[in-house]
Enzyme design. Structure first.
Site, mmCIF file in Angstrom:
data_model
loop_
_atom_site.group_PDB
_atom_site.id
_atom_site.type_symbol
_atom_site.label_atom_id
_atom_site.label_comp_id
_atom_site.label_asym_id
_atom_site.label_seq_id
_atom_site.Cartn_x
_atom_site.Cartn_y
_atom_site.Cartn_z
ATOM 1 C CE LYS A 99 -3.767 2.041 2.798
ATOM 2 N NZ LYS A 99 -4.651 1.878 3.865
ATOM 3 C CB SER A 174 -7.949 3.601 2.354
ATOM 4 O OG SER A 174 -7.160 3.075 3.492
ATOM 5 C CB SER A 198 -8.518 0.905 5.167
ATOM 6 O OG SER A 198 -9.194 1.936 5.198
#
Length: 509
Positions: A99, A174, A198
């Site tokens: 990420k 996210s 997330s």
């Protein structure tokens, strides 16, 4: 910062400082205080001359490249590179994506934000070093939502991330790009972050396995923080076995992260294949029938609970009424805490002794000159957070943190009666991505509508895993298993037994 930037305050600056702090001082008093600061300013100048204390970078790499649209079908890649780890280890031969809030030295990091574009960290996060030490190959950075403030995949400055199961629909946020790339089979494994769901939300939307570990089990060192008591980093994979394997590699204290409690990594893969006999699973009634729930999601998760029973677990309904209060308790911690720490505190804030990355702090601090570029979901959170801090002095953040203990106790009491809690990860399947000209109300709804079951466990720190259990019209449905603190092995044991016996792709209603 260079020495020339640390200068004693002028008399005019002293006057401004006094006014901002509510002091009433005449010119003579201001001048006396200014003179008394000389020794303190000299100490700051001495600190400025000292070399910083940062982790070493051990594996060679090249910067890589930003992918062209032709090699980025779902909009999930931010940056591609290839960094080879050790010649052998648990992750030898495995490709891993990160990420894009995770520092990878020499490789650009944007965290979904136009404001951060162009930033290149000079360190590897601890989880990066551990992956490379274990023989993994890091192949790039995945798109995430604008500073990670969305449960949908439509707020990143690079554009929306599409769900590989049904393009045009959300991949979840996210950790949107991480989920999409694992689901598409473009990488073996990925890492995500979780402050309100997330990791688990995109795992549920995309039909993969995503774990939010117990708070502090995985070091957050070198990952851009949001709120110290909510920050989690976890594995996202296509299978339970790979998830357990990746957690074994990244878990355990690093000596740099004050969020950690000294608990070592477990032998999580040893829990696989042990079956369900003797496990007690409570089906959390308050996890179903949310106001926006898709009845098909609830029905498929209840059918999955019956599969756990068929496979040998003791399964029974269980009620924890405070669970419905969980999102409200989480909200002041997330909104006020993130506004003060991540935004006003330039990402890192004060009052802890973890690793500060000054280059990231300095770059992120520039948001004040470009605040209009922030995403609507982040602006809305900041408006709420700052309003409550300004008008109520942070008392509701404080009260919410007190109430977290009550909520944690309610889950702990239930987890003395059962080994695991079971509920839908999110109450819906992945909705369509809003059009670029969508009204603000729709943009915000798509960002926050899926949080009621995931967010509470970020505040209470219980480990929670999303596992696909079926689909509706081709869109995956995720069930969530929640366990006792630091008992990830029990979650993996149950999830692996279900995954081995049930092909979620064939299950629908």
């Amino acid at each position: 910062m260079t020495l020339a930037t640390i200068k004693p305050p002028t008399l005019d600056q002293m006057r401004e400082l006094a006014q901002e702090l509510g002091f009433t001082m005449d010119e003579a008093e201001l001048e006396a205080h200014r003179a008394a600061l000389a020794g303190s300013i000299a100490a700051y100048q001495a600190v400025d001359r000292m070399p910083d204390e940062l982790p070493m970078v051990h594996y060679p790499r090249t910067p890589g490249h930003r992918p062209h649209p032709a090699e980025n079908e779902y909009g999930a890649w931010y940056w591609k590179t290839r960094i080879e780890g050790a010649g052998e280890g648990k992750l030898a031969g495995r490709t891993v994506a990160l990420k894009d809030n995770i520092c990878l030295a020499g490789v650009p990091m944007m965290n979904g934000a136009s404001i951060l574009e162009g930033y290149v960290p000079e360190i590897d996060a601890t989880v990066v070093t551990r992956i490379l030490d274990a023989g993994g190959t890091i192949v790039g950075k995945t798109v995430c939502e604008y500073y990670c403030f969305s449960g949908g995949s439509h707020t990143s400055a690079t554009g929306p991330v599409h769900n590989p199961r049904k393009p045009g629909h959300m991949a979840g946020g996210s950790s949107s790009g991480s989920a999409a790339l694992v689901a598409a089979g473009e990488v073996d494994m990925a890492l995500g972050g979780d402050q309100g769901g997330s990791v688990r939300i995109p795992a549920a939307y995309c039909g993969i396995v995503g774990l939010k570990p117990t708070h502090g089990l995985v070091p957050y060192t070198g990952i851009m923080p949001i709120e110290l008591t909510l920050d989690h980093c976890g594995p996202m994979t296509a299978s339970v076995a790979d998830n357990a394997l990746l957690l074994e590699v990244i878990a355990g204290p690093d000596g740099l992260d004050p969020r950690q409690y000294g608990t070592p990594a477990g032998d999580y893969t040893a829990a696989l294949g042990r079956g369900l006999e003797g496990l007690r699973i409570g089906v959390l009634e308050e996890g179903f029938d949310h106001p926006n729930a898709n009845t098909g999601v609830d029905a498929l998760v209840r059918l999955a609970a019956e599969e756990f029973r068929r496979l040998g677990a003791e399964v029974a309904p269980l009620s924890i009424p405070p669970h419905r209060q969980g999102p409200a308790i989480w909200l002041p911690v997330a909104a006020e805490g993130a506004t003060v720490q991540m935004m006003l505190g330039n990402g890192f804030g004060f009052n802890w002794q973890g690793l500060y990355l000054l280059s990231l702090l300095d770059k992120h601090a520039q948001w004040r000159e470009r605040a209009d570029e922030l995403s609507d979901s982040l602006k809305n959170t900041m408006l709420l957070g700052w309003y409550m801090v300004r008008e109520h002095r942070g008392r509701y953040y404080a009260k919410a943190q007190n109430l977290v203990r009550r909520l944690r106790r309610a889950y702990d009491e239930a987890l003395r009666e059962v080994d695991l809690l079971l509920m839908p990860t999110v109450p819906i399947t992945a909705p369509p991505i809003p059009p670029a000209d969508a009204p603000l109300a729709q943009i915000l709804e798509r960002a926050f509508e899926m949080l009621p079951n995931t967010a509470p466990f970020d505040a209470t720190h219980h480990p929670a895993l999303s596992l696909p259990c079926g689909h509706l019209d081709g869109l995956p449905v995720g069930l969530m298993l929640v366990g006792r603190h630091f008992e990830e092995a029990t979650i993996y044991r149950a999830a692996h037994a279900f995954e081995t016996a049930v092909d979620w792709r064939t299950r629908t209603i």
